[in-house]
Every structure is written in C-alpha cells, then in structure tokens.
Write a protein that holds these residues in place. Structure first.
Motif, short mmCIF file in Angstrom:
data_model
loop_
_atom_site.label_atom_id
_atom_site.label_comp_id
_atom_site.label_asym_id
_atom_site.label_seq_id
_atom_site.Cartn_x
_atom_site.Cartn_y
_atom_site.Cartn_z
N SER A 13 -79.04 -21.72 -102.81
CA SER A 13 -79.51 -22.89 -101.92
C SER A 13 -78.70 -22.71 -100.55
O SER A 13 -79.19 -23.37 -99.54
CB SER A 13 -78.76 -24.12 -102.48
N THR A 14 -78.04 -21.60 -100.39
CA THR A 14 -77.35 -21.01 -99.06
C THR A 14 -78.35 -20.34 -98.07
O THR A 14 -77.93 -19.96 -96.99
CB THR A 14 -75.86 -20.61 -99.19
N ASP A 15 -79.32 -19.65 -98.77
CA ASP A 15 -80.28 -18.67 -98.26
C ASP A 15 -81.57 -19.06 -98.03
O ASP A 15 -82.22 -19.41 -99.23
CB ASP A 15 -79.94 -17.42 -98.96
N PRO A 16 -82.18 -19.15 -96.87
CA PRO A 16 -83.42 -19.62 -96.84
C PRO A 16 -84.53 -18.67 -97.72
O PRO A 16 -85.65 -19.11 -98.31
CB PRO A 16 -84.14 -19.50 -95.42
N SER A 17 -84.23 -17.41 -97.82
CA SER A 17 -85.05 -16.51 -98.52
C SER A 17 -85.28 -16.83 -100.08
O SER A 17 -85.92 -16.33 -100.96
CB SER A 17 -84.79 -15.21 -98.31
N HIS A 18 -84.29 -17.29 -100.57
CA HIS A 18 -83.97 -17.55 -102.03
C HIS A 18 -83.75 -19.20 -102.35
O HIS A 18 -83.59 -19.52 -103.34
CB HIS A 18 -82.64 -17.00 -102.45
N ALA A 19 -84.09 -20.13 -101.33
CA ALA A 19 -84.00 -21.54 -101.51
C ALA A 19 -85.01 -21.87 -102.63
O ALA A 19 -84.49 -23.00 -103.51
CB ALA A 19 -84.14 -22.08 -100.16
N SER A 20 -86.05 -21.39 -102.67
CA SER A 20 -87.00 -21.75 -103.69
C SER A 20 -86.30 -21.67 -105.07
O SER A 20 -87.15 -22.13 -106.08
CB SER A 20 -88.33 -21.04 -103.39
N LEU A 21 -85.65 -20.75 -105.45
CA LEU A 21 -84.97 -20.63 -106.58
C LEU A 21 -83.89 -21.45 -107.37
O LEU A 21 -83.73 -21.51 -108.52
CB LEU A 21 -84.28 -19.19 -106.93
N ALA A 22 -83.39 -22.13 -106.27
CA ALA A 22 -82.41 -22.84 -106.40
C ALA A 22 -82.32 -24.02 -107.66
O ALA A 22 -81.61 -24.25 -108.47
CB ALA A 22 -81.70 -23.77 -105.23
N MET A 23 -83.47 -24.94 -107.43
CA MET A 23 -83.52 -26.04 -108.22
C MET A 23 -83.79 -25.79 -109.80
O MET A 23 -83.39 -26.37 -110.47
CB MET A 23 -84.77 -26.90 -107.62
N SER A 24 -84.78 -24.67 -109.77
CA SER A 24 -85.02 -23.98 -111.18
C SER A 24 -83.72 -23.65 -111.83
O SER A 24 -83.51 -23.66 -112.87
CB SER A 24 -86.14 -23.22 -111.18
N LEU A 25 -82.93 -22.90 -111.21
CA LEU A 25 -81.77 -22.39 -111.68
C LEU A 25 -80.88 -23.44 -111.83
O LEU A 25 -80.14 -23.34 -113.17
CB LEU A 25 -80.97 -21.56 -110.70
N TYR A 26 -80.45 -24.71 -111.18
CA TYR A 26 -79.86 -25.74 -111.37
C TYR A 26 -80.31 -26.13 -112.58
O TYR A 26 -79.53 -26.72 -113.53
CB TYR A 26 -79.98 -26.48 -110.13
N ARG A 27 -81.69 -26.61 -113.01
CA ARG A 27 -82.06 -27.12 -114.08
C ARG A 27 -81.72 -26.24 -115.18
O ARG A 27 -81.38 -27.25 -116.44
CB ARG A 27 -83.84 -27.44 -113.99
N ARG A 28 -82.04 -25.21 -115.18
CA ARG A 28 -81.42 -24.35 -116.59
C ARG A 28 -80.05 -24.26 -116.60
O ARG A 28 -79.74 -24.38 -118.14
CB ARG A 28 -82.11 -23.01 -116.22
N ALA A 29 -79.04 -24.60 -115.63
CA ALA A 29 -77.81 -24.36 -115.99
C ALA A 29 -77.45 -25.97 -116.54
O ALA A 29 -76.50 -25.65 -117.57
CB ALA A 29 -77.14 -24.29 -114.52
N ARG A 30 -77.92 -26.56 -116.22
CA ARG A 30 -77.67 -28.03 -116.56
C ARG A 30 -78.06 -28.07 -118.13
O ARG A 30 -77.18 -28.72 -119.01
CB ARG A 30 -78.17 -29.22 -115.98
N LYS A 31 -79.40 -27.75 -118.43
CA LYS A 31 -79.86 -27.69 -119.90
C LYS A 31 -78.85 -26.73 -120.85
O LYS A 31 -78.51 -27.26 -121.81
CB LYS A 31 -81.22 -27.20 -119.77
#
Length: 604
Positions: free
Chosen positions: A227-245
């Motif tokens: 989430s801190t880097d524009p080039s990888h921002a698209s990965l942040a939400m899905s990584l978060y959802r998997r972490a929560r699960k």
C-alpha cells in the motif's frame, strides 16, 4: 443390424452423445458393453441390455466403435473421485494434528549467533499454499488448496519461487515477497514500530517452517508494504483479505491459544482498514487486538505481583518464560502501539475507549536504537510507566514513547468535552474542577512539546515522519482543548476568572494551534506530505485546522483565514485520487463550505 434403436440408458451429463447404441436388425450388438469390457468379463451382447448388466443392475451401454475413449474417461473420473476422497481424509488428519500441536507449546525459539530468532507457530504444509500473483491482481479469493503434500521450503534467496495455489501457475516470487516486506520496514514501519526488523527478516528467510513467522502476519505486513508503493498498490487489498482469512482460520483451530503474532496482526489490519476508510471494521479489528493483548498480559508486563485472572496460563511472570531483553521489549512496544490506536479511535470517532489507564502497568518503550541493536538500556535511557512519566513530566526517550504520550494527551483533551456532557458533571461545584483539569492537560501538552528529544524537534527534523506526526497530534489536541474551553465559557455565561480569561485568549490560542499545523504542512516536502497524509490522523488534523480557519473567516472575514482554508481544501482535493481518507475529508469540508454559501468565495 436392424432398424430398431436400443433405448438410451446412459446419463447425458456423464457420457458424450456420440456413444449412442447403433441401429441393428438383430438382437446382438457388434461390440461388448462398456461395463463388461471394464470388468474384462464376457458379454453376451444382448440388446437392449446384456444378462450380466441385468443381474448387476448396471447401466448397459454399447460403444459405437472400438476406438471410443468412453471407458478411459470413466476410469479417469473414478480415479479423480477417489483422489478427492483421499485428500479429504488427509485434510481431516492434518487438522487433528494441528489441534494436537496447539495443545503443546506454540512457539519454537532457536539461538542463532547469540540471538533468539522471531518466535512463530509451527506452520502446516497446507498453509504454504496461499496466493498466486495473478490471483492477487485479479482480486480473487482462494479456497482450500487441493494439494497438501508437504514441501520443505528451500533457501529464501536461493530459490526463486514459492508454491502458492492450485488456481494459477504463476506463483508469487520470493523476490516480490522480499520487496514487499522491505517496503513495509522502509515506509510503513514507523507507524507501528513493534516488530524487531532483523529478527523478523531472519526468521522469514529460514528454511525451517517452525521458525518462520505465521503466514497471516507475513501477509498483512506485505499488504501494508504494497500500500505504500504505487507500483504494488493493486496487490494490497487482496493480500489483506487473505491475511484476515488466515488469521481467523488459525484462531478457529484453537480458540484459547493466542500468541504475540495475533495481537500484532490484528492491530496492523486495523491500521490498514483505517487507511482504506473501513473504519467500522478497523474498530472491530482493534478491539480484537486489544483483548488478545490483555489476555497475553501485555498491559501489565512490569507489574508484580500479578493479579488473579481466569487466563492464568498467559499470566506467568515474564522471567519464567525465559524471554530475552529484545522479546520483552517487543511485547512492550506491541502494547503501546495498540494503546495509542485505542486512544486515537476514541478521540476521532466518539466510540468509547476499551483500555482503562488504571490497569496499565507496562513501562514505556526504550530507544529505537537500543531495540534494533539488542543493546540493553543505560541509566539515562530508563523509562517509567505512563502514570510516572505524566506525573514527573519526564521527557520521552523513544519515538514510540512520544507517540504514546501524545495520543494519551489527545485522548484527555477530547475526553474533557465528553465527560462534561454527562448530567452528573453539570453541577456548579464541578466548574472549578473542569478548569483545573483543562489547565492540567494544556500544561502537559506544552511540557511534552518542550521536552521532545532533539531528533523529534522542528524545524531540524521536518523530514522525519515521527516528528511530523507527534507535532501535528499535539497541536490538534490543543485545538480540541481550546475549542472545548470556548464552548464551556460560552455555556457558563462568562462566570469566573477562568471563563473570562478563556473568552479573551481562547480564540487566539485556537488560531495559533491551527497556524502551527498549517505551518508544518507548508514546510513538508511533497513526497513526505504524500506519506504523512496516508495516516488518517494527519488528514483529520488537516480537517480540524480547516474548520478553525473557516469559522474565523465566517466571523471576521479575515483574508488570511480564507487563504488558509483554500490552501488546506486544495491540498485535500489534490490527494483525493490516491488517499481515501483525504477524499472523504475533502468531501465533508466541501459540503460545509457549500452549506454556508462560502464555497464560491473561498475558491475565488
């Protein structure tokens, strides 16, 4: 063969239509039925059903040609069904083994170069299959993996890829895992400096699964880094959802077995959710983190003797757990990160706080350099509890300690307004008590501002995110304090010396605090401002300062206040495309301007 066609006995959903029984003029088929051929039994080829299928009550199907692959396809389906049944049995056995392991000590500590590596639970082989890069980018969630064969991870840097999921052949490379983790420690760590960086990276690169951090903690750290880097921002939400699960699944395996990584994971998820404007979910995640921390006794690490509790298995003295200095300090830091978040949620949302200050008996954090290097404190670096530090007004020795003190005083400044709203606080004899408490909070805020260590002072350290955060938070607390005092003085009709003084000086103090916030913002470089506004508190402070200048402009028509409103409103709008909190606050401020018909004047 005759012209009469045999009836269709097969299921169209399981067999292709090209295997229909050929027309025949006799009572015998040209070829044996598939059932007899599969069993390698002699078939009498009677039509429409052979004797063997009649006696066994099987579906009797005659192939149209000898090259038909019908039998092989059926065998493949049968084998696949058997394989799935075996995998279900293996999964059941594995879950039972995980439950047994939860009843044993959940952490493994191994000495490496005279240091103890990051403690982590024994990771199951099923957990090694978690998210392909393509799956992350598409935002899909991943179900239970089909393949659960145990795979020993190779060297973290020598091996190029990590097996992730059955849904994609493109795995998340280890280089990307390292890059996202590095981004967290570079760009996001200052907000929650609780995990020991070198020990975490060392355990992450270990080829022993039991020494690696839990996968849910790895994922939420990578989500924050992305989430801190524009080039990888698209990965942040899905990584978060998997972490929560994964975190929820891990807790479901053994509901009463918590460890430090659970508390760290949930407070990091709360921070991520707040930055994404998922405030209700962030509040729930923070509440879970607080309760786990309290069950682990992180709020009373330095209290002796320990009070009686139902959670006795978690309340043994720290010395009995054989924790080294770094491990104890990591627990203290985890507590103060969680504590600060609780105080800020109360101050900005009006939700009740969960933590009772009277129950906190954990020393404030040691200096960051001592923590990262493993060097134990010197006499000059000795820390007190929160109560002692406030009573003695001793300067903080760490950045996290300064953040915790600022968050606590912000909480107290806002709490003055909420407590005075209670019916029992409206009696006249409480008036003097209110002004005494108001003055006490103001003095504590100014004392903290003056006593900040050199590396947290302005303007020399304007490029430090901790410096920006602490100064902005202190001045926001002062704005809230003076605004409440003005309202109180107006409600009391100007009675008393304190009320008269506040009415005369309160507005100038309020404007001075707002001016300090805008001066800090004007002094920050664009890239530092971009990072600072990712913190919801910084955006909230900008919004409060905007309202102060807006109200002054509405009353006095002072052109300087108008210019400040325009500057802050434009800044929030400029960052609206990339900062969800800034977008939300810019919309609220725009509605205020439009409601009072000042928006056209303000925008020139």
């Amino acid at each position: 063969m005759g012209s009469a066609a045999a009836p269709m006995l097969m299921d169209d959903s399981e067999h292709p239509t090209d295997t229909a029984i050929p027309t025949s003029t006799t009572s015998l088929a040209r070829l044996s039925c598939t059932s007899c051929r599969d069993r390698k039994q002699k078939c009498d080829r009677n039509l429409p059903v052979c004797r063997r299928c009649t006696s066994l009550r099987n579906d009797c199907v005659y192939p149209s040609s000898r090259k038909s692959g019908q039998g092989k396809r059926k065998q493949a389906r049968d084998l696949e069904a058997k394989l799935f049944r075996l995998e279900d049995q293996l999964r059941t056995i594995r879950h039972s083994a995980d439950a047994d392991r939860c009843n044993s000590p959940r952490t493994v500590r191994t000495a490496v170069s005279s240091n103890v590596v990051y403690s982590s639970p024994v990771a199951s082989s099923a957990d090694q299959s978690w998210l392909s890069e393509a799956t992350i980018q598409e935002g899909r969630d991943v179900g239970e993996p089909r393949s659960h064969q145990h795979q020993q991870p190779a060297d973290w840097l020598a091996n190029s890829e990590l097996e992730l999921t059955e849904l994609d052949d493109a795995p998340l490379s280890r280089d990307l895992i390292e890059e996202l983790t590095t981004l967290y420690f570079k760009n996001g760590y200052h907000c929650s400096p609780m995990i020991h960086p070198s020990r975490y990276l060392e355990s992450l690169r270990s080829d022993v699964p039991s020494r690696q951090p839990p996968l849910f903690l790895q994922l939420v750290i990578m989500a924050t880094g992305a989430s801190t880097d524009p080039s990888h921002a698209s990965l942040a939400m899905s990584l978060y959802r998997r972490a929560r699960k994964l975190a929820e699944q891990d807790e479901a395996k053994e509901p009463n077995a918590f460890m430090l990584a659970h508390a760290q994971c949930w407070v990091l998820m709360a921070s991520f959710e707040a930055q994404s404007t998922l405030f209700s979910r962030a509040s729930l995640s923070l509440g879970k983190s607080i309760r786990i921390a309290q069950i682990l006794n992180l709020h009373q690490l330095d209290r002796c003797p320990q009070p009686p509790s139902l959670f006795q298995s978690h309340l043994e003295p720290p010395s009995s757990r054989n924790l080294d200095w770094i491990e104890m300090e990591e627990r203290r830091r985890t507590w103060w990160v969680i504590y600060s978040a609780d105080r800020l949620v109360f101050a900005t949302s009006a939700l009740p706080s969960i933590i009772d200050d009277r129950m906190v008996h954990t020393l404030l954090p040691k200096p960051e350099e001592a923590f990262t290097s493993g060097r134990e404190e010197t006499p000059q670096e000795h820390t007190n509890t929160l109560h002692q530090a406030l009573r003695e007004r001793s300067p903080p020795v760490s950045r996290l300690g300064a953040r915790a003190l600022a968050a606590h005083l912000f909480y107290r400044a806002v709490d003055l307004e909420t407590t005075e709203a209670r019916p029992e606080a409206q009696a006249e004899h409480n008036l003097e008590s209110y002004w005494a408490r108001q003055q006490d909070v103001g003095n504590d805020l100014l004392a903290l501002l003056i006593s900040l260590p050199r590396d947290l002072r302005l303007p020399a350290s304007i490029g430090c995110q901790d410096t920006i955060y602490i100064h902005v938070l202190i001045h926001t607390a002062l704005m809230c304090l003076h605004k409440t005092a003005l309202r109180k003085a107006a409600e009391d009709g100007g009675q008393g010396v304190e009320a008269s003084f506040v009415k005369a000086q309160g507005r100038s103090n309020l404007l001075a605090a707002a001016a300090q916030v805008i001066a800090i913002i004007r002094s920050i470089r664009e890239e530092d401002l971009t990072e600072a506004l990712k913190n919801p508190i910084q955006g909230y402070a900008t919004y409060i300062a905007s309202l102060v200048f807006f109200e002054d402009f509405a009353l006095t028509r002072f052109e300087g206040s108008r210019a400040n409103v325009v500057f802050l409103f434009d800044m929030l709008q400029r960052f609206s495309q990339t900062h969800p909190v800034a977008r939300m606050l810019a919309g609220q401020l725009g509605h205020e301007l439009e409601r009072l018909e000042v928006v056209d004047t303000a925008m020139g």
